[in-house]
Structures are given as C-alpha cells and as structure tokens.
Design an enzyme around this catalytic site. Structure first.
Site, PDB file in Angstrom:
ATOM      1  N   CYS A  79       0.655  -1.208   0.003  1.00  0.00           N
ATOM      2  CA  CYS A  79       0.008  -0.265  -0.038  1.00  0.00           C
ATOM      3  C   CYS A  79       0.887   1.344   0.097  1.00  0.00           C
ATOM      4  O   CYS A  79       0.440   2.022  -0.865  1.00  0.00           O
ATOM      5  CB  CYS A  79      -1.057   0.104   1.068  1.00  0.00           C
ATOM      6  N   ARG A  95       6.818 -11.076   5.172  1.00  0.00           N
ATOM      7  CA  ARG A  95       6.361 -10.911   6.736  1.00  0.00           C
ATOM      8  C   ARG A  95       7.264 -12.102   7.705  1.00  0.00           C
ATOM      9  O   ARG A  95       7.227 -13.127   7.128  1.00  0.00           O
ATOM     10  CB  ARG A  95       4.895 -11.142   6.594  1.00  0.00           C
ATOM     11  N   GLN A 152       1.148 -11.084  -3.163  1.00  0.00           N
ATOM     12  CA  GLN A 152      -0.351 -10.938  -3.028  1.00  0.00           C
ATOM     13  C   GLN A 152      -0.957 -10.527  -4.362  1.00  0.00           C
ATOM     14  O   GLN A 152      -0.276  -9.690  -5.258  1.00  0.00           O
ATOM     15  CB  GLN A 152      -0.642  -9.610  -2.253  1.00  0.00           C
ATOM     16  N   ASP A 178      -2.779  -7.922  -5.345  1.00  0.00           N
ATOM     17  CA  ASP A 178      -3.288  -6.778  -4.637  1.00  0.00           C
ATOM     18  C   ASP A 178      -3.751  -5.715  -5.604  1.00  0.00           C
ATOM     19  O   ASP A 178      -3.302  -5.582  -6.630  1.00  0.00           O
ATOM     20  CB  ASP A 178      -2.087  -6.180  -4.002  1.00  0.00           C
ATOM     21  N   HIS A 189      -5.321  -1.416  -5.086  1.00  0.00           N
ATOM     22  CA  HIS A 189      -6.071  -0.463  -4.254  1.00  0.00           C
ATOM     23  C   HIS A 189      -6.821   0.600  -5.070  1.00  0.00           C
ATOM     24  O   HIS A 189      -6.499   0.945  -6.377  1.00  0.00           O
ATOM     25  CB  HIS A 189      -4.888   0.402  -3.673  1.00  0.00           C
ATOM     26  N   LYS A 245     -14.713  -4.175   6.471  1.00  0.00           N
ATOM     27  CA  LYS A 245     -14.055  -5.005   5.325  1.00  0.00           C
ATOM     28  C   LYS A 245     -15.246  -6.271   5.101  1.00  0.00           C
ATOM     29  O   LYS A 245     -16.016  -6.300   6.157  1.00  0.00           O
ATOM     30  CB  LYS A 245     -12.836  -5.589   5.637  1.00  0.00           C
ATOM     31  N   HIS A 251      -8.282  -1.370   0.192  1.00  0.00           N
ATOM     32  CA  HIS A 251      -7.467  -2.502  -0.238  1.00  0.00           C
ATOM     33  C   HIS A 251      -8.137  -3.508  -0.705  1.00  0.00           C
ATOM     34  O   HIS A 251      -9.333  -4.010  -0.203  1.00  0.00           O
ATOM     35  CB  HIS A 251      -6.403  -2.986   0.887  1.00  0.00           C
TER      36      HIS A 251
HETATM   37 ZN    ZN Z   1      -3.012  -2.161   0.765  1.00  0.00          ZN
END
Ligand code: ZN
Length: 563
Positions: free
Chosen positions: A263, A292, A310, A312, A314, A394, A440
C-alpha cells in the site's frame, strides 16, 4: 477419553480438553508415554463408558469446593485460579470422573455414537516452552460409526491431496531450508501454472478497468514511519538493512525495510500529482511480493509463508463512487473465484470496533456499501459486529473446496488511516480539497497460498487451462517420431503446452506415467495413425476418445480450455 485414560494409567494429571474444528484433544501429564499401541485399550474403555450411558451432571460450586475436588491436580487448580472472581465455577460429573468445565455437554455418554483416537503429541503447558511438556491425545467423535467413518475418509482424502506431497510428486514447488523457511520456489511446472493464473488475472483486471503498476520491494524507514507500520506492525516485518550513503564525515546511514505490504508504494504513485474528482476512481493492481515474519510454528507448506505475492489492488475514489466500486469489486471477486472452480462462497462483514479512526459517517457509508453489495450479489453473509480493523470495515470471502473445507481468499478492506497519514486528497466539484476513499483488495489472497489450495482442490489434476502440460504425444515406436514432432510444433504454435514422450518404453508404461503426472490429454500415435493422418486421443478423465485429425482434436481442446 480423559476418564478412560485416568482409569487405565496411574498418576494422571489433567490439564484441559477442548473441542477443535475437527475433533478434540486432552492434555495429560503422566509417567507412561502414550503411544498408538495404547489406543485400542483406551478406545475399548471409552466404548464401555459410552455403553454405560452415564449422565453428564452439571454442578455449580464454590471455589473452595472446586479446589477440594481437584486436590493434587496442579494444572486444574491453576486453571481454576484463571476463572475471574465472581464468575460461576461449574464442574461436570460423569460417573466417577469430575472435570472443570464451562459446558455444555450431551445428556449422557450414550449420545456419543463413536470415538476414534487419532494421534498423540507433545504440548507445552499453556503453550509456553518454559513449562512442562504434556502429552496431547487427539481424538474424533461423531453421532454414529457411519458419520465418523465418512469424516475419517475425508481426512484420508485430504492427506492424499496434501499440497506438500503433491507439490513434490508433481514437481511443482519446493521450500529450501538453505534459503530459509517459508520461502517458496516455483519449479518449471508450478511456474507454468502461475503464469496461466497471472495471465488470466491481468487480462481480467484490464477488462474490469484496472491499471497495472510495479513498485519496489524495499523502502526507507521514513515511509514505514508515516504508514505506521514501524509502530503497529514491526513484529511482522523483517529487520532493517542499513545502507551507508556518502563517505567519511559525510557518511549517513539509511535504514531500509523489505515490504510487508504494498500500500505505501501505491500511495507514493498517487502522491506524484494532483487529482480532480473527474480523475477518479483509480484502480491500481499489482502482483506485489511482500515479506512477513511469520512465527516458526505457524508455517504449513505454501499455506503460511514468509515471502509471498499478493494479488493486490488499491482503489481510490470519491464518496459518490464508493457504492458502485464496492459492488463491482464483489462481483469481480466472484467472477475470478468461479474461474478456479470455487462457487460456494460465504461472506464475513466486519464492522466498526470501539477504537477506530475515521469519521463515523464515513464508516457508516463504507459499511453500508459493503453490505448492500453483498445483498445485491445474493451472497450469504455473517456480520462480525465490531470485528473490523481500527482503520476500516471489510468483507472477507470464504470459499469451500472440493472436500468442503473452508478457505478465506478474497478481502475487500476500507482504509481511513493511510489517506490521513499520507495526506491524500483530490479536488472535488466544489473546488475544495477532499480525502479520497481508499480500498485495499486482494481476490486470491497470495499466489503461494492460493496455489496450495488449488493443488488440494484439484488433487493435482488441474483443469486444462491451468495444467502445466496440457497434451502429451505418445509415439508407439521411433517410426512415428517425425510425424509426432510436426504435431508438437503445430500445437505449440497454438500456445498449447505440449510435450513428446519419445522414451523407448511400452505404450502401457507411457500411458501410466502420463496418468500419474495428471496430463489432461494423451495423443497416441502408431503406424496406422500416421497413414490415416490422425491421432488417437485419450483423456485423463474419460479415457479413450477414438482417432481424429489434429484439427478436430484442437477443436475439442478449445472447448476443454473454457471449462
Ligand atoms: Zn493495501
């Protein structure tokens, strides 16, 4: 089970015995080291307790009475002390056996249909390695022997499908301890599947109005300070790397962190220019690799890794756009999941916790948009009141795989924190600065974990569009090699993943090998096939499909690729 163990062995100290998702366990401290050889005797004792139909009797007692009931049972006494002052202390009595238990229980032991002991393993008291090592005995129970057998069959099937086992057998991936735990290597066959997933993913995202971006994997400490990660997420991050810039007295040290999330980088792109409301929404997607620090014990093949990519994205948008954006994101998630054979989807909506950032009216609008998207798409959902992160509500989407096991894949998550921290804005219709909504979302979660789930879902027999090898050509003798090579070139030209098994082996052995490697189509070619200008088609699922021209086979394949 605990009553049976106490009856069969001496000086058993009991800790706790909860139920789990797939059964139950009990932790014992005893001299005798339990082994699978003990299971038949314990099971026989359990069966006699079941047969006796002993009632489970609830007793609400004072602390002193409870302490007297557990004299000498040190773990029980400590667990008793854990119960907050003023809370009811309840015991359950079943025959001569008394346990500290919140309940509820079935009425009598006769209500238990069948029990099977599964395993025994060491387990530290209270999960702390400084404490005594107890023996954890695992079991399963069900309402009847048939129901228990069915559950055990599912477990056996799950073992056969274990992605770590299949990943090795099918040469899909490995994890090298020399490189580090939780860091996956995609082998050529696994990588072919990944490329098929990524190609599909990118194409669908472009079609859905997303843009692709690529961002770095490391960033300076000031980025992670602004984002708040160094304050709130440090224990989940790999430690910093120090880079010295300049020399001698001009030298300064910069701290870099490998990213745990994408992000802040996406936000950096947002911040390179000014946006008006007309520029929004922005939908930026990246197959973003993050690292991580997952605790040692928590990792399970590809299901819990330290480095992962990911899928991912946004979304930055205005309040007027948010409802439509969320709805199309939910719809898009379902569309993507369906392609991988996941049609049983349940949603979990998490709402505002007590401690939260962001204006209440924004939380309300965001939560409303999430809920109305779920309603519009007709997805069954559960509401977790107050279960949202402090930075936004979420939706999580859980799918069920071929064995009916639930997996959480997609997440659509509002963020009222980062736009504030990074001071994001756009110019509204009123000519004034406003803060955009930021969402996200990841649909597959991470490619590594998703791959692990896919391997188990398909038991390694991937559908044609994902199969690392879609077609294998099997010439019966060396005499057909040239003919077969021509077909290979033609299929490869059409982007079909094809190989030739030119080994000097019997046809039966070649077919068995291709079956074991779960290749969807085998094209057998003998002398007569060459003369007739055909191939004999065998499908992984349906067996012999008869002889046909290569063009006819390619038509058949075209249909199979869509399934
Ligand atoms: Zn994010």
């Amino acid at each position: 089970m605990a009553a049976a163990v106490c009856k069969l062995f001496n000086n058993v100290k009991l800790d706790i015995g909860p139920s789990t998702d797939d059964g139950f366990y009990y932790d014992f401290d005893m001299e005798h080291r339990l082994a699978p050889e003990d299971f038949p005797a314990i099971e026989a004792e359990i069966r006699s307790i079941i047969k006796a139909g002993l009632p489970f009797e609830r007793l609400e007692v004072s602390r002193a009475e409870a302490a007297a009931a557990f004299a000498g049972q040190t773990y029980k006494l400590e667990r008793l002390a854990d119960i907050p002052e003023g809370e009811t202390v309840s015991l359950y009595r079943c025959g001569a056996f008394v346990d500290l238990c919140r309940g509820p229980h079935v009425a009598t032991t006769a209500d238990i249909g069948a029990v099977k002991l599964m395993a025994v393993a060491g387990s530290y008291y209270r999960g702390d390695e400084k404490n005594a090592m107890l023996q954890r005995l695992y079991g399963m129970a069900d309402v009847s022997q048939e129901a228990l057998d069915a559950a055990l069959t599912r477990i056996e099937e799950a073992k056969k499908r274990d992605h770590r086992k299949l990943g090795k057998e099918l040469e899909l991936f490995s994890i090298s301890e020399d490189v580090g735990p939780g860091l996956a290597h995609w082998h050529p066959k696994g990588a072919r599947i990944r490329v098929a997933i990524e190609d599909y993913w990118r194409r669908e995202h472009f079609r859905a109005g997303y843009e692709m971006i690529f961002t770095p994997h490391v960033g300076r400490s000031q980025l992670w300070e602004t984002s708040g990660h160094l304050n709130f997420y440090r224990e989940g991050m790999f430690p910093s790397m120090n880079l010295t810039e300049g020399e001698g007295s001009h030298a300064s040290v910069d701290q870099y962190y490998v990213r745990p999330m994408n992000c802040p980088f996406h936000i950096q792109i947002y911040k390179t220019r000014r946006y008006s409301y007309r520029d929004l929404p922005l939908r930026w997607a990246e197959l973003g690799t993050v690292y991580r620090y997952e605790k040692e014990g928590a990792r399970l093949g590809l299901l819990r890794v330290r480095g992962f990519t990911q899928d991912d994205a946004h979304i930055f948008c205005t309040p007027e756009q948010i409802e439509g954006e969320v709805r199309s994101t939910v719809k898009f998630a379902l569309h993507i999941l369906r392609r991988f054979g996941f049609t049983d989807v349940t949603a979990y909506l998490s709402t505002r916790p007590e401690k939260a950032v962001g204006l209440p009216e924004r939380w309300e609008q965001a939560t409303h948009s999430l809920e109305s998207a779920l309603k519009a798409e007709g997805i069954a959902y559960h509401v977790d009141e107050g279960g949202g992160a402090f930075y936004g509500p979420k939706i999580d989407l859980k799918i069920k795989d071929a064995l009916g096991r639930p997996w959480q894949l997609s997440t659509i998550q509002f963020d009222f924190n980062l736009p504030e921290r990074f001071n994001l804005s756009y110019i509204g219709e009123d000519g004034k600065e406003h803060q955009p909504y930021m969402v996200h979302r990841a649909l597959l979660g991470s490619l590594e974990r998703f791959f692990g789930i896919l391997i188990e879902h398909y038991a390694g027999a991937f559908p044609v569009w994902l199969a690392p090898e879609q077609v294998r050509l099997l010439p019966i003798t060396a005499g057909q090699i040239d003919y077969v090579k021509g077909i290979e070139a033609k299929l490869r030209e059409a982007d079909i993943r094809v190989t030739v098994d030119a080994d000097n082996e019997k046809l039966g052995a070649k077919i068995r090998k291709a079956q074991l490697e779960k290749v969807p189509y085998m094209l057998v070619v003998g002398g007569r096939d060459v003369e007739a200008g055909v191939v004999s088609v065998r499908s992984r699922e349906a067996g012999d499909q008869g002889a046909m021209t290569v063009d006819a086979f390619m038509e058949l394949l075209k249909v199979a690729l869509k399934a």
